[in-house]
Design an enzyme around this catalytic site. Structure first.
Site, mmCIF file in Angstrom:
data_model
loop_
_atom_site.group_PDB
_atom_site.id
_atom_site.type_symbol
_atom_site.label_atom_id
_atom_site.label_comp_id
_atom_site.label_asym_id
_atom_site.label_seq_id
_atom_site.Cartn_x
_atom_site.Cartn_y
_atom_site.Cartn_z
ATOM 1 N N ASP A 117 48.704 49.279 43.924
ATOM 2 C CA ASP A 117 47.760 48.663 42.992
ATOM 3 C C ASP A 117 47.963 47.143 43.007
ATOM 4 O O ASP A 117 49.087 46.657 42.843
ATOM 5 C CB ASP A 117 48.003 49.222 41.574
ATOM 6 N N ILE A 118 46.872 46.403 43.208
ATOM 7 C CA ILE A 118 46.983 44.936 43.227
ATOM 8 C C ILE A 118 47.270 44.446 41.802
ATOM 9 O O ILE A 118 46.625 44.893 40.844
ATOM 10 C CB ILE A 118 45.683 44.303 43.768
ATOM 11 N N ASN A 125 39.326 38.335 39.739
ATOM 12 C CA ASN A 125 37.873 38.402 39.486
ATOM 13 C C ASN A 125 37.436 37.319 38.502
ATOM 14 O O ASN A 125 36.442 36.614 38.729
ATOM 15 C CB ASN A 125 37.497 39.765 38.895
ATOM 16 N N ASP A 134 36.132 41.026 45.875
ATOM 17 C CA ASP A 134 35.765 41.983 46.934
ATOM 18 C C ASP A 134 36.446 41.612 48.256
ATOM 19 O O ASP A 134 36.942 42.476 48.976
ATOM 20 C CB ASP A 134 34.245 41.993 47.146
ATOM 21 N N GLU A 160 40.967 48.782 42.306
ATOM 22 C CA GLU A 160 41.924 47.982 43.087
ATOM 23 C C GLU A 160 43.157 48.817 43.414
ATOM 24 O O GLU A 160 44.220 48.305 43.695
ATOM 25 C CB GLU A 160 42.266 46.688 42.333
HETATM 26 N N1 LIG Z 1 35.776 42.576 42.842
HETATM 27 C C1 LIG Z 1 35.972 43.844 42.528
HETATM 28 N N2 LIG Z 1 36.682 44.150 41.417
HETATM 29 C C2 LIG Z 1 36.895 45.443 41.125
HETATM 30 C C3 LIG Z 1 36.381 46.473 41.918
HETATM 31 N N3 LIG Z 1 36.761 47.662 41.357
HETATM 32 C C4 LIG Z 1 37.479 47.365 40.270
HETATM 33 N N4 LIG Z 1 37.578 46.028 40.089
HETATM 34 C C5 LIG Z 1 38.232 45.250 39.044
HETATM 35 O O1 LIG Z 1 39.622 45.471 39.074
HETATM 36 C C6 LIG Z 1 40.134 45.061 37.810
HETATM 37 C C7 LIG Z 1 41.253 45.964 37.391
HETATM 38 O O2 LIG Z 1 41.797 45.436 36.237
HETATM 39 P P1 LIG Z 1 42.944 46.120 35.411
HETATM 40 O O3 LIG Z 1 42.805 47.622 35.477
HETATM 41 O O4 LIG Z 1 42.959 45.507 34.056
HETATM 42 O O5 LIG Z 1 44.246 45.833 36.183
HETATM 43 P P2 LIG Z 1 44.875 44.451 36.657
HETATM 44 O O6 LIG Z 1 44.171 43.265 36.141
HETATM 45 O O7 LIG Z 1 45.002 44.561 38.148
HETATM 46 O O8 LIG Z 1 46.284 44.518 36.003
HETATM 47 P P3 LIG Z 1 47.527 45.375 36.421
HETATM 48 O O9 LIG Z 1 47.031 46.522 37.251
HETATM 49 O O10 LIG Z 1 48.137 45.832 35.146
HETATM 50 O O11 LIG Z 1 48.438 44.490 37.180
HETATM 51 C C8 LIG Z 1 38.943 45.061 36.831
HETATM 52 O O12 LIG Z 1 38.637 43.756 36.458
HETATM 53 C C9 LIG Z 1 37.811 45.669 37.664
HETATM 54 O O13 LIG Z 1 36.569 45.089 37.326
HETATM 55 C C10 LIG Z 1 35.603 46.126 43.070
HETATM 56 O O14 LIG Z 1 35.116 46.968 43.826
HETATM 57 N N5 LIG Z 1 35.431 44.803 43.315
#
Ligand SMILES: Nc1nc2c(ncn2[C@@H]2O[C@H](COP(=O)(O)OP(=O)(O)OP(=O)(O)O)[C@@H](O)[C@H]2O)c(=O)[nH]1
Length: 248
Positions: A117-118, A125, A134, A160
């Site tokens: 997980d990123i 974003n 993306d 992500e």
């Molecule tokens: N650009 C883009 N963003 C995405 C996509 N799918 C999910 N996201 C974004 O990924 C983000 C995930 O955020 P969170 O679940 O809060 O997790 P995080 O910010 O990575 O925090 P941690 O996982 O706790 O480190 C959200 O802002 C989603 O909108 C996609 O296909 N493209």
């Protein structure tokens, strides 16, 4: 004389009469031959037409079948591929994981899964925009692909979150592989559209398949728990859920 023979008025005792009769037979036979030849020619021409039409029809069918095969391949590709990154999608991952579990059971082989997980991806974003987000996902996917063997599988689990399946690998090597990916991500400059770059980190949960106790759901749950642990411990790290303990 010929006319006389035809009309039957000639004298049958005369040699001319027999000659006339023979001539008549020859003429009739010739006419029959000509008629037969004409008929044969007509049949051959018709047959050729039919054969050409048939060949064209067969070629059309073959073409349609090829197009159908292509469409089916494309459909299957679409059904199993994540459109953004080109990696296997969740459905394909789960199918392959299920197959690998069966293989691990049958041949008593090891099997590891990595849940990646990123970190703080929402910030990427928010700060750089969704399009850049993306791009990061696409580059991250490429990095995962570069880091695995041909027999492994990398997929996008959703959002992500990514998934890597490592068949025939022991725990120690699975940890080394996961950490290699983690370091590669942290050191990678992800390119921005303005020419600059940004860096991201990722957290990775590792779980080994346990033949006597596991099914796919339990295996995924343990990988997820390990990932959660990695996040809780500060991110940019790998954690393991194996034989009832969690380690990092
Ligand atoms: N650009 C883009 N963003 C995405 C996509 N799918 C999910 N996201 C974004 O990924 C983000 C995930 O955020 P969170 O679940 O809060 O997790 P995080 O910010 O990575 O925090 P941690 O996982 O706790 O480190 C959200 O802002 C989603 O909108 C996609 O296909 N493209």
């Amino acid at each position: 004389m010929l006319l006389a023979a035809v009309s039957g008025r000639a004298d049958a005792t005369q040699p001319d009469y027999h000659f006339a009769n023979a001539s008549l037979v020859v003429v009739v036979l010739l006419a029959c031959c000509v008629a037969l030849l004409v008929l044969l020619a007509v049949v051959i021409v018709k047959f050729r037409h039919t054969a050409t039409a048939l060949r064209a029809e067969i070629a059309r069918h073959a073409q349609t079948e090829l197009q159908l095969l292509d469409s089916n391949k494309e459909l299957l590709q679409m059904a199993t591929t994540d459109q953004l990154t080109g990696l296997s999608n969740r459905r394909a991952i789960l199918q392959r994981a299920q197959a690998e579990i069966r293989r691990a059971n049958r041949y008593h082989k090891d099997l590891a899964v990595l849940m990646l997980d990123i970190d703080h991806f929402k910030q990427v974003n928010d700060q750089y925009g969704h399009a850049t987000g993306d791009k990061v996902l696409i580059e991250f996917a490429g990095l995962c692909l570069q880091s695995i063997r041909e027999t492994d599988l990398a997929g996008r689990y959703g959002g992500e979150e990514f998934f890597i399946l490592l068949p025939e690998i022991d725990l120690k090597t699975a940890i080394l592989s996961a950490d290699r990916i983690r370091i590669a991500v942290a050191q990678r400059p992800f390119s921005l559209s303005d020419g600059n770059s940004l860096t991201v980190t990722c957290s990775i949960g590792i779980a080994m398949y346990q033949p006597e106790q596991d099914d796919l759901d339990k295996l995924l749950l343990r990988a997820d728990q390990a990932l959660y642990q990695a996040k809780r411990q500060g991110r940019n790290r790998c954690c393991v859920q194996h034989h009832g303990y969690t380690d990092n």
